[in-house]
Design a protein around this motif. Sequence first.
Motif, short mmCIF file in Angstrom:
data_model
loop_
_atom_site.label_atom_id
_atom_site.label_comp_id
_atom_site.label_asym_id
_atom_site.label_seq_id
_atom_site.Cartn_x
_atom_site.Cartn_y
_atom_site.Cartn_z
N SER A 119 -26.78 -44.89 24.06
CA SER A 119 -27.81 -44.50 25.02
C SER A 119 -28.37 -45.71 25.74
O SER A 119 -28.58 -45.68 26.97
N GLU A 120 -28.63 -46.79 25.00
CA GLU A 120 -29.17 -47.99 25.62
C GLU A 120 -28.17 -48.63 26.57
O GLU A 120 -28.54 -49.10 27.66
N VAL A 121 -26.90 -48.63 26.20
CA VAL A 121 -25.87 -49.17 27.09
C VAL A 121 -25.79 -48.33 28.36
O VAL A 121 -25.71 -48.87 29.47
N ASP A 122 -25.82 -47.01 28.21
CA ASP A 122 -25.77 -46.13 29.39
C ASP A 122 -26.93 -46.42 30.35
O ASP A 122 -26.75 -46.43 31.57
N ARG A 123 -28.11 -46.65 29.78
CA ARG A 123 -29.28 -46.93 30.62
C ARG A 123 -29.15 -48.27 31.33
O ARG A 123 -29.54 -48.43 32.49
N LEU A 124 -28.56 -49.26 30.66
CA LEU A 124 -28.34 -50.56 31.29
C LEU A 124 -27.33 -50.45 32.44
O LEU A 124 -27.51 -51.04 33.50
N LEU A 125 -26.28 -49.68 32.21
CA LEU A 125 -25.26 -49.49 33.25
C LEU A 125 -25.86 -48.75 34.45
O LEU A 125 -25.54 -49.07 35.60
N ALA A 126 -26.72 -47.78 34.17
CA ALA A 126 -27.37 -47.05 35.26
C ALA A 126 -28.32 -47.96 36.03
O ALA A 126 -28.41 -47.89 37.27
N ALA A 127 -29.02 -48.86 35.31
CA ALA A 127 -29.95 -49.78 35.98
C ALA A 127 -29.21 -50.73 36.90
O ALA A 127 -29.71 -51.10 37.98
N ALA A 128 -28.00 -51.14 36.51
CA ALA A 128 -27.22 -52.06 37.33
C ALA A 128 -26.92 -51.47 38.71
O ALA A 128 -26.76 -52.21 39.68
N ARG A 129 -26.86 -50.15 38.79
CA ARG A 129 -26.52 -49.48 40.05
C ARG A 129 -27.69 -49.43 41.03
O ARG A 129 -27.50 -49.12 42.21
N VAL A 130 -28.89 -49.75 40.55
CA VAL A 130 -30.07 -49.65 41.43
C VAL A 130 -30.83 -50.97 41.56
O VAL A 130 -31.73 -51.08 42.40
N VAL A 131 -30.50 -51.96 40.73
CA VAL A 131 -31.20 -53.25 40.77
C VAL A 131 -30.42 -54.22 41.64
O VAL A 131 -29.22 -54.43 41.44
N GLY A 132 -31.09 -54.82 42.62
CA GLY A 132 -30.44 -55.78 43.50
C GLY A 132 -31.11 -55.79 44.86
O GLY A 132 -31.78 -54.84 45.25
N ARG A 133 -30.90 -56.89 45.61
CA ARG A 133 -31.55 -57.04 46.91
C ARG A 133 -30.90 -56.18 47.99
O ARG A 133 -31.51 -55.94 49.03
N GLY A 134 -29.69 -55.75 47.76
CA GLY A 134 -28.99 -54.94 48.76
C GLY A 134 -27.78 -54.29 48.13
O GLY A 134 -27.50 -54.47 46.94
N PRO A 135 -27.02 -53.52 48.91
CA PRO A 135 -25.84 -52.82 48.38
C PRO A 135 -24.83 -53.75 47.72
O PRO A 135 -24.28 -53.43 46.66
N ALA A 136 -24.58 -54.92 48.32
CA ALA A 136 -23.59 -55.83 47.74
C ALA A 136 -24.04 -56.34 46.38
O ALA A 136 -23.24 -56.43 45.43
N ASP A 137 -25.32 -56.67 46.26
CA ASP A 137 -25.85 -57.12 44.97
C ASP A 137 -25.69 -56.04 43.91
O ASP A 137 -25.33 -56.31 42.76
N ARG A 138 -25.97 -54.80 44.29
CA ARG A 138 -25.89 -53.71 43.33
C ARG A 138 -24.44 -53.46 42.90
O ARG A 138 -24.18 -53.16 41.73
N LEU A 139 -23.50 -53.59 43.84
CA LEU A 139 -22.09 -53.45 43.48
C LEU A 139 -21.65 -54.57 42.53
O LEU A 139 -20.92 -54.33 41.57
N ARG A 140 -22.13 -55.79 42.81
CA ARG A 140 -21.81 -56.92 41.92
C ARG A 140 -22.39 -56.71 40.53
O ARG A 140 -21.71 -56.90 39.51
N ASN A 141 -23.67 -56.31 40.47
CA ASN A 141 -24.31 -56.12 39.18
C ASN A 141 -23.62 -55.03 38.37
O ASN A 141 -23.44 -55.15 37.15
N THR A 142 -23.23 -53.95 39.05
CA THR A 142 -22.52 -52.86 38.38
C THR A 142 -21.19 -53.35 37.82
O THR A 142 -20.82 -53.05 36.68
N CYS A 143 -20.47 -54.13 38.63
CA CYS A 143 -19.18 -54.65 38.20
C CYS A 143 -19.35 -55.58 37.00
O CYS A 143 -18.59 -55.50 36.02
N LEU A 144 -20.33 -56.46 37.03
CA LEU A 144 -20.59 -57.37 35.92
C LEU A 144 -20.82 -56.62 34.61
O LEU A 144 -20.21 -56.92 33.58
#
Length: 314
Positions: A119-144
């Motif tokens: 559950s905690e991992v799922d929440r971290l992965l979901a957060a990566a999709r919305v945290v970032g200064r712009g779309p490119a940052d969010r794509l990078r964070n999600t990929c990481l």
Amino acid sequence: MSASADHLRWISTFLDAQSAELGAATNTQLAYARDLKDFAEWLSRKNCAFDDASRDDVEAYLIYCDAQGLAKSTRARRLSAIKQLYRFGFEEGWRSDNPAIQIAGPGRDKRLPKTLSLSEVDRLLAAARVVGRGPADRLRNTCLMELLYATGMRVSELVSLPVAAARGNPRMLLIRGKGDKERMVPLSPPARSALNDWLAAWEAQSEEALKKGKPASRFLFPSRGKEGHLTRHRFYILIKELAVNAGVMPSKVTPHTLRHAFATHLLENGADLRSIQTLLGHADVATTEIYTHVLEARLQELVLTHHPLAKDEE
């Protein structure tokens, strides 16, 4: 006799890695530094060094500490620091063995690595999709995050991935690990999708850079810093930001706990230790065996919490 320059190189490099990969607090680093410097000075008086000290030498040092009247907790902490130093030295290829690995501590229980629930991992992965200064940052964070959890890579391996390893929608990722050893790790469908999305954004950014006369980076996660790629320290800060956004205790979340979660969740779902050893890039299966203790502890907790015969009679 003071610690030699070689001793100090071992200690400083080890502490830098602890800070970057595990997020060791300043007080923890200072304690490690004091303990390891004391051990180094003791070795120097014996005309010995970190790279040739034997198990007998480490045990003799612990006897010396006991004779000095040091508390059991202090001796346990010093042994822990020595074990971690030699584990790091072994992984870096500075030694072909770990002379402290089989030495039992003075009565302190073995500490298990921190891990995260699904559950905690799922929440971290979901957060990566919305945290970032712009779309490119969010794509990078999600990929990481997807790559880290899907592969169990060390953070140093992740941030320094060459872009060439990601091209062609790979089902397996070639990872260059400790001592320049290579291993192949399969990618999950979510990780492949996140990788493709980020690679498209990476190529768009590279085209813009080329138009300005700047060369394209050879790294998958480029940075303007001197290393040319995202640093371990910056990723450590990022993962703490994701933890706050996800509502997960930040003290539980480091790049290393995602690696532990990868291994623990594989073991829980039936993977064997040899396979996990290969995926993690451990040179010795003994290093991987810690995860059996993690699983045993979690199963014991599950039984004590949920089995009707384990509940106190009212």
